[in-house]
Design an enzyme around this catalytic site. Structure first.
Site: not given
Ligand SMILES: [Zn+2]
Length: 295
Positions: A119
Site C-alpha cells: 500500500h
Molecule cells: Zn492485506
C-alpha cells in the site's frame, strides 16, 4: 533455501491489529535456532539505502521520513502509531526484501519473513505500509543488472494499490493483484492484471481463477517472480472476507510455486498481511507457505 529474517521487525504497536510478533513465531516454526539443512536463516543484511529507496519514492517523502516531519494527516493515513525509530525498521525490512530477491536470483528461490508492503505509493505511505519494499527490490535488481523483467503476484486479500501505481507505466514489471473487491483500499489503481473477488468467494472459485491467471503472469516473461503471500484471505482473518481454508491457501501456494518452477523463473516470497483472530493460524499459514517452497 535462504530465509531472510530480523528480530528487529517486532516493533511495539500497542493495541494495533498488526501482530509484529508473527515474524519471530514464523521463524521459530521454521526451525530458527535448530539445525535444519533445508533452511539457511539470514539475519544480517543491510537496510535499503536512501539512494535505493529513491528508485521508487519521491525525495520529498523520503526527507519527511528521514527528518521525522511526517504530518499528523500522513501518520493517520499510515494507520500506525508512528515513532521516528520506525523509519529505520522499515528501511531494514526493505533491505530484507532486496536480500531475499538477490538470493532468489542466485539460488532459484528464497523467502523474506517480512515485507509485502504493497500500500506504499511513491509519495506517501498508507495502510501500515510506509515503504514499498517489493517495488524497491525490483528496481534495485534491475539497476544492478540482475534482472530485466519482473512479475509481482500479489495474493494478499487487499488490492496492491501502491505497487500498481508505481509500475503503472513501467512495461518491465507485470503487476497482478488478486484480492477482495469490496475491501480496503477504496481506490484501486489498475494493475496489469486485477482479479477482484466477491465476498466469501471460497477455495474453489479462488483456485480456479488463480490457475487461469498464472499463465498470463508467466507470459509476461519475467526474470523474477515476487510473491506476496498474504495470509489474510483466510476464513478466520479479521480484515479479510474471502473465506479461504488453510488447505485452500496451501493449494494457492502450490500453484504459485509450480508455475514458477514450471517456467524455470526464480521465486521470492514475502509475507504481506495476516490478521487471524488467533495468531497461531497466521503463523501456521505463513510457515506452510515457506515450506511449500522447499518441497
Ligand atoms: Zn492485506
Amino acid at each position: 533455501m535462504k530465509v531472510v529474517y530480523s528480530p528487529r521487525y517486532a516493533m511495539a504497536l500497542p493495541g494495533h491489529i498488526w501482530p509484529t510478533s508473527k515474524y519471530r513465531r514464523i521463524a521459530e516454526a521454521l526451525g530458527l535456532g535448530h539445525v535444519d539443512p533445508a533452511i539457511e536463516f539470514v539475519q544480517e543484511f543491510p537496510p535499503a539505502s536512501w539512494e535505493d529507496l529513491a528508485r521508487v519514492h519521491t525525495p520529498e517523502y523520503l526527507h519527511k521520513l528521514r527528518a521525522h516531519t511526517l504530518t499528523p494527516d500522513e501518520i493517520a493515513t499510515l494507520e500506525l502509531p508512528w515513532a521516528p525509530a520506525f523509519a529505520d525498521v522499515f528501511r531494514l525490512m526493505a533491505g530484507g526484501t532486496i536480500a531475499a530477491a538477490l538470493s532468489a536470483v542466485d539460488d532459484g528461490g528464497a523467502a523474506h519473513l517480512g515485507g509485502g508492503l504493497h500500500h506504499a505509493f511513491a509519495n506517501h505511505g498508507e495502510g501500515f505500509c510506509p515503504l514499498n519494499d517489493v517495488a524497491v527490490a525490483v528496481r534495485v535488481l534491475q539497476a544492478r543488472r540482475r534482472i530485466q523483467r519482473a512479475a509481482i503476484v500479489d495474493l494478499d486479500v487487499h488490492h496492491g494499490n501502491g505497487t500498481a501505481m508505481i509500475f503503472e507505466r513501467d512495461a518491465s514489471v507485470f503487476t497482478c493483484s488478486m484480492h477482495q473487491e469490496h475491501n480496503y483500499p477504496l481506490f484501486k489503481p489498475r494493475s496489469d492484471l486485477d482479479i477482484g473477488l466477491e465476498d466469501g468467494a471460497g477455495d474453489e472459485r479462488y483456485l480456479t481463477l488463480l490457475a487461469g491467471a498464472l499463465p498470463r503472469v508467466m507470459a509476461s516473461g519475467p526474470d523474477l517472480i515476487v510473491y506476496l503471500a498474504g495470509a489474510d484471505p483466510f476464513e478466520g482473518d479479521r480484515l479479510g472476507g474471502l473465506r479461504l481454508t488453510k488447505s485452500g491457501l496451501a493449494a494457492r501456494d502450490g500453484l504459485v510455486v509450480a508455475a514458477a518452477r514450471g517456467a524455470g523463473v526464480p521465486l521470492v516470497t514475502v509475507l504481506a498481511g495476516g490478521y487471524a483472530a488467533d495468531l497461531a493460524d497466521t503463523v501456521d499459514i505463513q510457515a506452510a507457505t515457506i515450506r511449500a517452497m522447499l518441497a
